[in-house]
Enzyme design. Structure first.
Site, PDB file in Angstrom:
ATOM      1  N   HIS A  84       0.863  -1.178   0.000  1.00 52.04           N
ATOM      2  CA  HIS A  84       0.000   0.000   0.000  1.00 52.04           C
ATOM      3  C   HIS A  84       0.908   1.239   0.000  1.00 52.04           C
ATOM      4  O   HIS A  84       2.028   1.185   0.521  1.00 52.04           O
ATOM      5  CB  HIS A  84      -0.820  -0.041   1.302  1.00 52.04           C
ATOM      6  CG  HIS A  84      -1.933   0.955   1.391  1.00 52.04           C
ATOM      7  ND1 HIS A  84      -1.717   2.269   1.753  1.00 52.04           N
ATOM      8  CD2 HIS A  84      -3.271   0.837   1.191  1.00 52.04           C
ATOM      9  CE1 HIS A  84      -2.881   2.904   1.782  1.00 52.04           C
ATOM     10  NE2 HIS A  84      -3.836   2.053   1.442  1.00 52.04           N
ATOM     11  N   ASP A  95       3.130  -4.434   8.000  1.00 57.48           N
ATOM     12  CA  ASP A  95       1.888  -3.678   7.878  1.00 57.48           C
ATOM     13  C   ASP A  95       0.756  -4.694   8.003  1.00 57.48           C
ATOM     14  O   ASP A  95       0.519  -5.484   7.080  1.00 57.48           O
ATOM     15  CB  ASP A  95       1.879  -2.966   6.526  1.00 57.48           C
ATOM     16  CG  ASP A  95       0.517  -2.378   6.178  1.00 57.48           C
ATOM     17  OD1 ASP A  95      -0.447  -2.619   6.911  1.00 57.48           O
ATOM     18  OD2 ASP A  95       0.429  -1.692   5.143  1.00 57.48           O
ATOM     19  N   GLN A 102      -4.446  -5.324   6.833  1.00 56.51           N
ATOM     20  CA  GLN A 102      -5.439  -6.241   6.247  1.00 56.51           C
ATOM     21  C   GLN A 102      -5.411  -7.618   6.893  1.00 56.51           C
ATOM     22  O   GLN A 102      -6.109  -8.519   6.436  1.00 56.51           O
ATOM     23  CB  GLN A 102      -5.191  -6.380   4.742  1.00 56.51           C
ATOM     24  CG  GLN A 102      -5.424  -5.108   3.964  1.00 56.51           C
ATOM     25  CD  GLN A 102      -6.883  -4.640   4.001  1.00 56.51           C
ATOM     26  OE1 GLN A 102      -7.785  -5.415   4.282  1.00 56.51           O
ATOM     27  NE2 GLN A 102      -7.088  -3.372   3.739  1.00 56.51           N
ATOM     28  N   LYS A 152     -10.459  -1.004  10.517  1.00 60.77           N
ATOM     29  CA  LYS A 152     -10.571  -2.190   9.667  1.00 60.77           C
ATOM     30  C   LYS A 152     -10.858  -3.443  10.498  1.00 60.77           C
ATOM     31  O   LYS A 152     -10.836  -4.558   9.979  1.00 60.77           O
ATOM     32  CB  LYS A 152      -9.276  -2.377   8.858  1.00 60.77           C
ATOM     33  CG  LYS A 152      -9.040  -1.264   7.821  1.00 60.77           C
ATOM     34  CD  LYS A 152      -7.835  -1.543   6.999  1.00 60.77           C
ATOM     35  CE  LYS A 152      -7.317  -0.348   6.243  1.00 60.77           C
ATOM     36  NZ  LYS A 152      -8.122   0.017   5.071  1.00 60.77           N
ATOM     37  N   CYS A 163      -4.729   2.342  -3.736  1.00 71.22           N
ATOM     38  CA  CYS A 163      -3.477   2.855  -3.134  1.00 71.22           C
ATOM     39  C   CYS A 163      -2.318   1.889  -3.335  1.00 71.22           C
ATOM     40  O   CYS A 163      -1.439   1.783  -2.473  1.00 71.22           O
ATOM     41  CB  CYS A 163      -3.643   3.178  -1.655  1.00 71.22           C
ATOM     42  SG  CYS A 163      -4.863   4.436  -1.335  1.00 71.22           S
TER      43      CYS A 163
HETATM   44  N1  PLP Z   1      -1.819  -0.751   4.584  1.00 70.66           N
HETATM   45  C1  PLP Z   1      -2.736  -1.513   3.983  1.00 70.66           C
HETATM   46  C2  PLP Z   1      -2.343  -2.873   3.501  1.00 70.66           C
HETATM   47  C3  PLP Z   1      -4.029  -1.029   3.816  1.00 70.66           C
HETATM   48  O1  PLP Z   1      -4.946  -1.771   3.211  1.00 70.66           O
HETATM   49  C4  PLP Z   1      -4.350   0.275   4.291  1.00 70.66           C
HETATM   50  C5  PLP Z   1      -5.689   0.845   4.087  1.00 70.66           C
HETATM   51  O2  PLP Z   1      -6.397   0.494   3.176  1.00 70.66           O
HETATM   52  C6  PLP Z   1      -3.367   1.005   4.934  1.00 70.66           C
HETATM   53  C7  PLP Z   1      -2.114   0.460   5.066  1.00 70.66           C
HETATM   54  C8  PLP Z   1      -3.633   2.357   5.485  1.00 70.66           C
HETATM   55  O3  PLP Z   1      -4.522   2.282   6.544  1.00 70.66           O
HETATM   56  P1  PLP Z   1      -5.125   3.601   7.214  1.00 70.66           P
HETATM   57  O4  PLP Z   1      -5.672   4.430   6.092  1.00 70.66           O
HETATM   58  O5  PLP Z   1      -6.163   3.087   8.137  1.00 70.66           O
HETATM   59  O6  PLP Z   1      -3.999   4.288   7.920  1.00 70.66           O
END
Ligand code: PLP
Length: 401
Positions: free
Chosen positions: A122, A195, A198, A221, A359
């Protein structure tokens, strides 16, 4: 797991969209909230609201205790060794930015520092490292969405400072072999940030079993409110890292000449946190644990299998992300139809999906496509909703092709 009992706890699932029952399949973007989470947040503001850690009065003491109790709940949820390794953030993005900024100040040399990332990150696990001055070394992945671990092993050099990888890809659904990747990185003396945005609502996560050094995720999430998240870091590293932001609560002593910093985790929690949302996060964790993470994973896997089989019946369907280990994300295109058109037509039928690059522009570049349609499942989705989605897609595809 009694699905009707679960659905009854989510008021939004009774909403109608364009006159049709809502079928919410955008869970990878954000999950809906059970009533008990909504009520935990409003209950905090109705009966408990006070700034934490610094008050001598009753409300401040109780609010502080509730806030710190959630820290222990998170510690238990992810198997951290110490509760002071749990830092509350606004979400995954802030957690990764915190680590990137602070870790770089402590461990980057300023001379060609490299961070290994997967090719399926992401943007929030790409851009913070670029801002910190790193050169990124991406791990390639196969057409089905599996990381090439042999290529990964060759990316290490004496400039490698960190590996930053997602546990689960938000676009492909791939569950990455984090434990194996950590072992390889540690053999090179390189720490690993995961990270977990998900992963946290789909898999049982144990940071000590994974062996990772940092693990970040977002409350919203995992059935909790927006605006709260977690950065787990190993004590040995966090102790060495400078604060991310300066302000109240993160200090030990301040003079105009010099400031000394508070102990963990407060060193990394400057200013007033989102206390009500942290309390909501605690309620969401209790909810997930009562349903059971194994039961959630089994239910979502069945939905994914059902949806994959149904979609594969449609003419012109292309699935992106067919790794053997994957969670409940289905990215696809139908013929030459633009993903946005598919998403808009599905919306007219009450079905919420996401369209675009999610993203993850490098993933789109990898496949040479502008975007996909993404359906993602959560514990309250049903096989009947999957059928509604598949029938709707059949209609949409007949209209567009
Ligand atoms: N990393 C991953 C794999 C994601 O799917 C997302 C959000 O879709 C993020 C990071 C960013 O999360 P947040 O916008 O809640 O900070």
């Amino acid at each position: 797991m009694e699905i009707e009992h679960i659905r009854n706890q989510f008021p939004i699932l009774d909403e109608k969209v364009h006159g049709r029952p809502l079928v919410y399949l955008d869970n990878a973007a954000t999950t809906q909230k059970p009533l008990r989470v909504i009520e935990a947040v409003s209950g905090y503001y109705k009966t408990l609201n006070a700034n934490i850690h610094r008050g001598a009065h009753h409300l401040a003491a109780v609010a502080t205790e509730r806030y710190e109790a959630v820290r222990r709940q998170v510690q238990q949820l992810i198997g951290a060794r110490h509760s002071h390794e749990i830092v509350f953030t606004r979400g995954t993005t802030e957690g990764i930015n915190l680590v990137a900024s602070s870790f770089a100040r402590r461990y980057f040399s300023g001379d060609g520092d490299e961070v290994i990332v997967s090719g399926m990150e992401h943007h929030s696990n790409i851009v913070p490292w670029q801002l910190a001055g790193a050169r990124l070394r991406p791990i390639p992945f196969s057409d089905s969405g599996v990381l090439d671990l042999e290529a990964y092993g060759h990316l290490f050099s004496d400039k490698t400072r960190l590996v930053a990888v997602n546990h689960v890809s938000n676009t492909l659904g791939t569950v990455n072999p984090v434990r194996q990747m950590v072992d390889i990185a540690h053999a090179h003396g390189v720490p690993v940030l995961v990270d977990g945005a998900q992963a946290i609502s789909h898999l049982a996560v144990d940071v000590q079993a994974l062996g990772c050094d940092f693990y970040c995720f977002s409350g919203h999430k995992m059935y909790a409110p927006m605006g709260v998240g977690v950065m787990y870091g190993r004590e040995e590293l966090l102790d060495q890292m400078p604060p991310y932001q300066g302000g109240g609560e993160m200090i030990s002593e301040v003079t105009f000449e010099r400031t000394t910093y508070n102990q963990l985790p407060f060193k990394f929690e400057a200013g007033t946190p989102s206390v009500g949302d942290v309390i909501g996060l605690g309620e969401a964790i209790a909810f997930m644990q009562e349903v059971g993470l194994d039961a959630i994973a089994a239910h979502e896997e069945a939905l994914l299998r059902h949806a994959t089989d149904a979609l594969l019946q449609l003419p012109g369907i292309r699935l992106f992300g067919t790794a053997p280990q994957k969670t409940s994300v289905l990215s696809f295109l139908i013929g030459d139809a633009h993903p946005y058109d598919v998403g808009t037509l599905l919306d007219q039928l009450g079905i919420a999906v996401r369209t675009g690059h999610h993203c993850t522009q490098p993933v789109m570049d990898r496949y040479g496509i502008p975007g996909t349609v993404r359906a993602s499942f959560a514990l309250y989705n049903t096989p009947a909703e999957v059928d509604t989605f598949a029938t709707a897609l059949e209609k949409v595809s007949a209209m567009l092709m």
